[in-house]
Design a protein around this motif. Structure first.
Motif, mmCIF file in Angstrom:
data_model
loop_
_atom_site.group_PDB
_atom_site.id
_atom_site.type_symbol
_atom_site.label_atom_id
_atom_site.label_comp_id
_atom_site.label_asym_id
_atom_site.label_seq_id
_atom_site.Cartn_x
_atom_site.Cartn_y
_atom_site.Cartn_z
ATOM 1 N N PRO A 142 155.705 62.407 -12.219
ATOM 2 C CA PRO A 142 156.050 61.853 -10.898
ATOM 3 C C PRO A 142 156.920 62.811 -10.096
ATOM 4 O O PRO A 142 157.799 63.468 -10.642
ATOM 5 N N PHE A 143 156.667 62.873 -8.803
ATOM 6 C CA PHE A 143 157.465 63.734 -7.932
ATOM 7 C C PHE A 143 158.778 63.073 -7.542
ATOM 8 O O PHE A 143 159.658 63.710 -6.980
ATOM 9 N N HIS A 144 158.883 61.764 -7.840
ATOM 10 C CA HIS A 144 160.069 60.998 -7.460
ATOM 11 C C HIS A 144 160.304 59.932 -8.539
ATOM 12 O O HIS A 144 159.347 59.387 -9.078
ATOM 13 N N PRO A 145 161.553 59.613 -8.861
ATOM 14 C CA PRO A 145 161.834 58.630 -9.907
ATOM 15 C C PRO A 145 161.168 57.268 -9.701
ATOM 16 O O PRO A 145 160.860 56.571 -10.677
ATOM 17 N N ALA A 146 160.928 56.871 -8.456
ATOM 18 C CA ALA A 146 160.305 55.568 -8.197
ATOM 19 C C ALA A 146 158.886 55.471 -8.754
ATOM 20 O O ALA A 146 158.365 54.381 -8.952
ATOM 21 N N TRP A 147 158.255 56.606 -9.012
ATOM 22 C CA TRP A 147 156.885 56.611 -9.534
ATOM 23 C C TRP A 147 156.839 56.741 -11.059
ATOM 24 O O TRP A 147 155.776 56.728 -11.641
ATOM 25 N N GLN A 148 157.980 56.906 -11.703
ATOM 26 C CA GLN A 148 158.028 57.142 -13.145
ATOM 27 C C GLN A 148 157.242 56.083 -13.918
ATOM 28 O O GLN A 148 156.449 56.409 -14.799
ATOM 29 N N GLU A 149 157.447 54.824 -13.596
ATOM 30 C CA GLU A 149 156.787 53.750 -14.343
ATOM 31 C C GLU A 149 155.285 53.666 -14.056
ATOM 32 O O GLU A 149 154.571 52.977 -14.769
ATOM 33 N N HIS A 150 154.797 54.369 -13.055
ATOM 34 C CA HIS A 150 153.370 54.316 -12.701
ATOM 35 C C HIS A 150 152.569 55.479 -13.284
ATOM 36 O O HIS A 150 151.347 55.484 -13.203
ATOM 37 N N ALA A 151 153.244 56.486 -13.816
ATOM 38 C CA ALA A 151 152.543 57.674 -14.331
ATOM 39 C C ALA A 151 151.755 57.322 -15.595
ATOM 40 O O ALA A 151 152.215 56.525 -16.407
ATOM 41 N N PRO A 152 150.584 57.888 -15.761
ATOM 42 C CA PRO A 152 149.893 58.722 -14.781
ATOM 43 C C PRO A 152 149.283 57.860 -13.670
ATOM 44 O O PRO A 152 148.905 56.723 -13.884
ATOM 45 N N TYR A 153 149.201 58.435 -12.472
ATOM 46 C CA TYR A 153 148.621 57.724 -11.337
ATOM 47 C C TYR A 153 147.721 58.670 -10.554
ATOM 48 O O TYR A 153 147.807 59.887 -10.672
ATOM 49 N N VAL A 154 146.840 58.073 -9.744
ATOM 50 C CA VAL A 154 145.835 58.830 -8.995
ATOM 51 C C VAL A 154 146.281 58.994 -7.550
ATOM 52 O O VAL A 154 146.648 58.012 -6.896
ATOM 53 N N VAL A 155 146.247 60.230 -7.062
ATOM 54 C CA VAL A 155 146.468 60.524 -5.649
ATOM 55 C C VAL A 155 145.135 61.065 -5.128
ATOM 56 O O VAL A 155 144.589 62.016 -5.693
ATOM 57 N N ALA A 156 144.616 60.431 -4.085
ATOM 58 C CA ALA A 156 143.283 60.777 -3.605
ATOM 59 C C ALA A 156 143.276 61.107 -2.118
ATOM 60 O O ALA A 156 144.078 60.575 -1.351
ATOM 61 N N THR A 157 142.346 61.974 -1.750
ATOM 62 C CA THR A 157 142.001 62.156 -0.344
ATOM 63 C C THR A 157 140.865 61.186 -0.095
ATOM 64 O O THR A 157 139.827 61.234 -0.774
ATOM 65 N N ILE A 158 141.069 60.294 0.848
ATOM 66 C CA ILE A 158 140.100 59.259 1.189
ATOM 67 C C ILE A 158 139.368 59.679 2.451
ATOM 68 O O ILE A 158 140.013 60.004 3.452
ATOM 69 N N GLU A 159 138.032 59.680 2.405
ATOM 70 C CA GLU A 159 137.260 59.897 3.624
ATOM 71 C C GLU A 159 136.801 58.534 4.113
ATOM 72 O O GLU A 159 136.013 57.854 3.460
ATOM 73 N N LEU A 160 137.357 58.124 5.249
ATOM 74 C CA LEU A 160 137.033 56.819 5.813
ATOM 75 C C LEU A 160 135.653 56.838 6.459
ATOM 76 O O LEU A 160 135.119 57.904 6.781
ATOM 77 N N GLU A 161 135.063 55.663 6.625
ATOM 78 C CA GLU A 161 133.719 55.553 7.211
ATOM 79 C C GLU A 161 133.600 56.299 8.537
ATOM 80 O O GLU A 161 132.549 56.843 8.855
ATOM 81 N N GLU A 162 134.673 56.337 9.292
ATOM 82 C CA GLU A 162 134.669 56.974 10.610
ATOM 83 C C GLU A 162 134.839 58.493 10.543
ATOM 84 O O GLU A 162 134.827 59.157 11.565
#
Length: 137
Positions: free
Chosen positions: A74-94
């Motif tokens: 995690p890049f920040h302590p608030a994310w510690q309990e969520h690791a591992p987690y997915v960070v995605a680039t989302i391409e929206l319909e538009e």
């Protein structure tokens, strides 16, 4: 030892309409009035035609995973309990792309092209923030 809360986004005058729409559970991005190009993140000038005039266009909030990474540190302590987690680039319909973590996603099951949809989550002392989750078949 206390763990700091999730960092809050910095709201500028340019981005304030985006955050105001989020607080109404709506996703909007800038639309150039010169060439109609949608853009995110908010910018003073269109990167294609350089026009200064724009409005805010509503988006569906549906899209697909364009790219992703699994964060084990995690890049920040608030994310510690969520690791591992997915960070995605989302391409929206538009056609606009946004970066977000994927709520509740199994890091081993994410695929390019997988459908996602927006949801809004309350952030303490801030308001609603946009996040995405995988669409279940």
């Amino acid at each position: 030892m206390s763990i700091p809360g999730r960092p809050k986004p910095v709201v500028t005058a340019l981005g304030e309409p985006f955050w105001a729409a989020c607080n109404e559970r709506r996703l909007v991005v800038q639309r150039c009035l010169g060439c109609q190009q949608l853009r995110h993140y908010p910018q003073e000038r269109c990167p294609l035609c350089y026009a200064l005039e724009y409005d805010w266009a509503p988006l569906s909030g549906r899209g697909e995973v364009y790219s992703y990474t699994v964060s084990h540190r995690p890049f920040h302590p608030a994310w510690q309990e969520h690791a591992p987690y997915v960070v995605a680039t989302i391409e929206l319909e538009e056609g606009v792309r946004m970066v977000s973590d994927l709520i509740g996603a199994d890091p081993g099951s994410i695929e390019i092209g997988q459908g996602v949809e927006i949801t809004f989550e309350a952030l303490d002392d801030f308001g609603l923030i946009p996040r995405f989750r995988v669409v279940k078949d």
